[in-house]
Design a protein around this motif. Structure first.
Motif, PDB file in Angstrom:
ATOM      1  N   ARG A   7       0.830  -1.205   0.000  1.00  0.00           N
ATOM      2  CA  ARG A   7       0.000   0.000   0.000  1.00  0.00           C
ATOM      3  C   ARG A   7       0.864   1.253   0.000  1.00  0.00           C
ATOM      4  O   ARG A   7       0.537   2.255  -0.654  1.00  0.00           O
ATOM      5  CB  ARG A   7      -0.935  -0.024   1.209  1.00  0.00           C
ATOM      6  N   VAL A   8       1.969   1.210   0.740  1.00  0.00           N
ATOM      7  CA  VAL A   8       2.902   2.342   0.761  1.00  0.00           C
ATOM      8  C   VAL A   8       3.457   2.563  -0.642  1.00  0.00           C
ATOM      9  O   VAL A   8       3.507   3.706  -1.151  1.00  0.00           O
ATOM     10  CB  VAL A   8       4.051   2.093   1.761  1.00  0.00           C
ATOM     11  N   GLU A   9       3.890   1.480  -1.290  1.00  0.00           N
ATOM     12  CA  GLU A   9       4.483   1.581  -2.630  1.00  0.00           C
ATOM     13  C   GLU A   9       3.479   2.120  -3.649  1.00  0.00           C
ATOM     14  O   GLU A   9       3.848   2.865  -4.557  1.00  0.00           O
ATOM     15  CB  GLU A   9       5.015   0.215  -3.055  1.00  0.00           C
ATOM     16  N   ALA A  10       2.205   1.757  -3.485  1.00  0.00           N
ATOM     17  CA  ALA A  10       1.172   2.270  -4.388  1.00  0.00           C
ATOM     18  C   ALA A  10       1.028   3.785  -4.226  1.00  0.00           C
ATOM     19  O   ALA A  10       0.862   4.511  -5.217  1.00  0.00           O
ATOM     20  CB  ALA A  10      -0.158   1.576  -4.106  1.00  0.00           C
ATOM     21  N   LEU A  11       1.118   4.270  -2.989  1.00  0.00           N
ATOM     22  CA  LEU A  11       1.014   5.708  -2.745  1.00  0.00           C
ATOM     23  C   LEU A  11       2.248   6.458  -3.260  1.00  0.00           C
ATOM     24  O   LEU A  11       2.133   7.570  -3.791  1.00  0.00           O
ATOM     25  CB  LEU A  11       0.822   5.977  -1.251  1.00  0.00           C
ATOM     26  N   SER A  42       1.061  17.209  -1.983  1.00  0.00           N
ATOM     27  CA  SER A  42       1.452  17.650  -0.649  1.00  0.00           C
ATOM     28  C   SER A  42       1.063  16.620   0.412  1.00  0.00           C
ATOM     29  O   SER A  42       1.820  16.373   1.362  1.00  0.00           O
ATOM     30  CB  SER A  42       0.793  18.997  -0.338  1.00  0.00           C
ATOM     31  N   SER A  43      -0.104  15.984   0.248  1.00  0.00           N
ATOM     32  CA  SER A  43      -0.569  14.995   1.222  1.00  0.00           C
ATOM     33  C   SER A  43       0.257  13.712   1.183  1.00  0.00           C
ATOM     34  O   SER A  43       0.232  12.928   2.134  1.00  0.00           O
ATOM     35  CB  SER A  43      -2.045  14.663   0.974  1.00  0.00           C
ATOM     36  N   LEU A  44       1.003  13.494   0.073  1.00  0.00           N
ATOM     37  CA  LEU A  44       1.794  12.262  -0.075  1.00  0.00           C
ATOM     38  C   LEU A  44       3.285  12.469   0.179  1.00  0.00           C
ATOM     39  O   LEU A  44       4.046  11.499   0.205  1.00  0.00           O
ATOM     40  CB  LEU A  44       1.598  11.694  -1.490  1.00  0.00           C
ATOM     41  N   GLU A  45       3.703  13.729   0.355  1.00  0.00           N
ATOM     42  CA  GLU A  45       5.136  14.030   0.488  1.00  0.00           C
ATOM     43  C   GLU A  45       5.775  13.308   1.673  1.00  0.00           C
ATOM     44  O   GLU A  45       6.865  12.752   1.560  1.00  0.00           O
ATOM     45  CB  GLU A  45       5.338  15.542   0.652  1.00  0.00           C
ATOM     46  N   GLU A  46       5.078  13.305   2.806  1.00  0.00           N
ATOM     47  CA  GLU A  46       5.650  12.730   4.020  1.00  0.00           C
ATOM     48  C   GLU A  46       5.873  11.230   3.869  1.00  0.00           C
ATOM     49  O   GLU A  46       6.909  10.700   4.280  1.00  0.00           O
ATOM     50  CB  GLU A  46       4.734  13.019   5.218  1.00  0.00           C
ATOM     51  N   ILE A  47       4.916  10.547   3.246  1.00  0.00           N
ATOM     52  CA  ILE A  47       5.056   9.104   3.091  1.00  0.00           C
ATOM     53  C   ILE A  47       6.143   8.777   2.057  1.00  0.00           C
ATOM     54  O   ILE A  47       6.875   7.791   2.191  1.00  0.00           O
ATOM     55  CB  ILE A  47       3.702   8.444   2.717  1.00  0.00           C
ATOM     56  N   GLU A  48       6.291   9.626   1.046  1.00  0.00           N
ATOM     57  CA  GLU A  48       7.347   9.417   0.043  1.00  0.00           C
ATOM     58  C   GLU A  48       8.727   9.594   0.665  1.00  0.00           C
ATOM     59  O   GLU A  48       9.648   8.810   0.416  1.00  0.00           O
ATOM     60  CB  GLU A  48       7.129  10.393  -1.117  1.00  0.00           C
ATOM     61  N   GLU A  49       8.866  10.607   1.527  1.00  0.00           N
ATOM     62  CA  GLU A  49      10.145  10.845   2.197  1.00  0.00           C
ATOM     63  C   GLU A  49      10.490   9.693   3.148  1.00  0.00           C
ATOM     64  O   GLU A  49      11.641   9.239   3.206  1.00  0.00           O
ATOM     65  CB  GLU A  49      10.086  12.166   2.973  1.00  0.00           C
ATOM     66  N   ALA A  50       9.490   9.226   3.893  1.00  0.00           N
ATOM     67  CA  ALA A  50       9.719   8.119   4.827  1.00  0.00           C
ATOM     68  C   ALA A  50      10.075   6.833   4.074  1.00  0.00           C
ATOM     69  O   ALA A  50      10.929   6.062   4.519  1.00  0.00           O
ATOM     70  CB  ALA A  50       8.482   7.896   5.689  1.00  0.00           C
ATOM     71  N   TYR A  51       9.435   6.621   2.936  1.00  0.00           N
ATOM     72  CA  TYR A  51       9.716   5.431   2.109  1.00  0.00           C
ATOM     73  C   TYR A  51      11.148   5.456   1.594  1.00  0.00           C
ATOM     74  O   TYR A  51      11.854   4.438   1.625  1.00  0.00           O
ATOM     75  CB  TYR A  51       8.728   5.373   0.945  1.00  0.00           C
ATOM     76  N   ASN A  52      11.602   6.621   1.136  1.00  0.00           N
ATOM     77  CA  ASN A  52      12.983   6.746   0.654  1.00  0.00           C
ATOM     78  C   ASN A  52      13.979   6.514   1.795  1.00  0.00           C
ATOM     79  O   ASN A  52      15.011   5.844   1.612  1.00  0.00           O
ATOM     80  CB  ASN A  52      13.214   8.131   0.040  1.00  0.00           C
ATOM     81  N   GLU A  53      13.663   7.059   2.982  1.00  0.00           N
ATOM     82  CA  GLU A  53      14.524   6.860   4.141  1.00  0.00           C
ATOM     83  C   GLU A  53      14.571   5.378   4.519  1.00  0.00           C
ATOM     84  O   GLU A  53      15.625   4.846   4.876  1.00  0.00           O
ATOM     85  CB  GLU A  53      14.015   7.697   5.327  1.00  0.00           C
ATOM     86  N   TYR A  54      13.429   4.719   4.420  1.00  0.00           N
ATOM     87  CA  TYR A  54      13.335   3.287   4.736  1.00  0.00           C
ATOM     88  C   TYR A  54      14.237   2.464   3.809  1.00  0.00           C
ATOM     89  O   TYR A  54      14.991   1.584   4.248  1.00  0.00           O
ATOM     90  CB  TYR A  54      11.871   2.845   4.593  1.00  0.00           C
TER      91      TYR A  54
END
Length: 357
Positions: A7-11, A42-54
């Motif tokens: 689900r994270v990857e889809a977002l 803007s609503s997806l930026e935080e999850i994209e940043e966390a995914y890259n950090e992961y």
């Protein structure tokens, strides 16, 4: 975690697709579409940043794992230490990613209004209400949040029949909203000569302060506003003037009083703010009719039947009945160290939320 990662990857894929669309000249010429995409991005930026950090952490873990079996003892020890740190970091980011999967309540970022009322147990219940009040004050102090008492009814022994306090800090409501419900204490009261353990209770209700990010409409025709002389502490000035305010919302029967300020105007403003919070909470309760009982219980209503937690002083034990959580660090928790419990409650709420989607 694999199910959640899909689900994270889809977002994240959607985030990347939006970037491509925003670079398209046709999109730029359509201002309505362009603005909508910017908002979604803007609503997806935080999850994209966390995914890259992961992913960066996973790459580091793979690199250090190679040294464990390298035969170089010094490098192996260093790798083991680094892996411990990276594993902790990975687990933290995993929790963050799961949290970001849930659409946030707009009220989560707001200040919190906490109402604490003594329940069954007479003077001991009022003393326990005071203990809970101080627990939340110490928790807030540790976060550098400010507290403002809106209403209080203190007893001679230093407890509270009722106390309402505003906690001013970004995210205060989102952090504390799991505290609503009946808190029960088991201990030998200081007023008990025989040394017998008594059970008393206090009710906690946590509400968000209503600001511009939340719409709550109140029709003046639905209100009855009474002014009267304040009682209790406050000095001669308070008792000589009709500065206290009581607002009744006629359609719902909700009553809010405020007498803490010397100004009738200020008391009215504070009472209206609390009324809006209560109306927002009533609307939230209507909306959650289809949710699972467990998810409803995690953000309770303060209903007298909702016993959410027991504080057992003889055994130094705190038990949260909603999630089966037990800690023997009662003294630390009463001094405000409730972050760990709030984390567990939030994680359980997220898991329940994801099950229902």
């Amino acid at each position: 975690m694999d199910h959640y990662m899909q689900r994270v990857e889809a977002l994240v894929k959607r985030f990347q697709d939006i970037n491509s669309e925003l670079a398209n000249p046709e999109t730029i010429s359509d201002m309505e579409k362009y603005t909508s995409l910017l908002k979604e991005r803007s609503s997806l930026e935080e999850i994209e940043e966390a995914y890259n950090e992961y992913n960066d952490v996973l790459s580091e873990i793979m690199e250090w794992e190679q040294y464990i079996s390298s035969g170089d003892e010094e490098m192996s020890e260093m790798a083991s230490s680094e892996l411990d740190t990276l594993t902790g970091k990975r687990e933290r980011i995993e929790k963050q990613l799961i949290f970001l999967l849930i659409p946030s309540d707009p009220a989560d970022k707001n200040n919190a209004i906490i109402e604490i009322r003594a329940g069954t147990g007479g003077d001991e219940a009022a003393l326990f209400a005071g203990d809970l009040f101080r627990m939340y004050m110490r928790f807030s102090d540790a976060k550098n949040w400010k507290a403002e008492i809106l209403e209080e009814n203190e007893t001679d022994l230093g407890g509270f029949k009722e106390v309402i306090v505003k906690i001013k800090g970004r995210g205060a409501y989102g952090r504390l909203k799991y505290e609503s419900g009946v808190h029960r204490v088991q201990r030998v009261p200081s007023t008990e000569a025989g040394g017998r353990i008594h059970t008393s209770s206090a009710t906690v209700v946590v509400l968000p302060e209503i600001t511009d990010n939340i719409e709550v409409n109140v029709d003046p025709e639905d209100l009855r506003i009474d002014v009267y002389r304040a009682s209790g502490a406050g000095g001669q000035h308070v008792n000589r003037t009709e500065s206290a305010v009581r607002i009744t919302h006629l359609p719902t029967g909700i009553v809010v009083t405020c007498q803490n300020d010397r100004s009738q105007h200020q008391n009215k403003a504070q009472a209206m703010a609390v009324l809006k919070s209560k109306l927002y909470e009533a609307e939230r309760m209507k909306r959650q009719g289809s949710l699972s009982q467990k998810r409803k219980n995690l953000i309770g209503t303060g209903d007298r039947s909702e016993k959410i937690r027991t504080y057992n002083f003889p055994q130094s034990r705190v038990t949260d009945h909603r999630i089966g959580y037990t800690s023997y660090r009662l003294n630390e928790m009463m001094n405000g160290a409730i972050d760990e419990l709030l984390d567990v409650l939030r994680e359980e709420y997220i898991r329940e939320s994801l099950k229902e989607e």
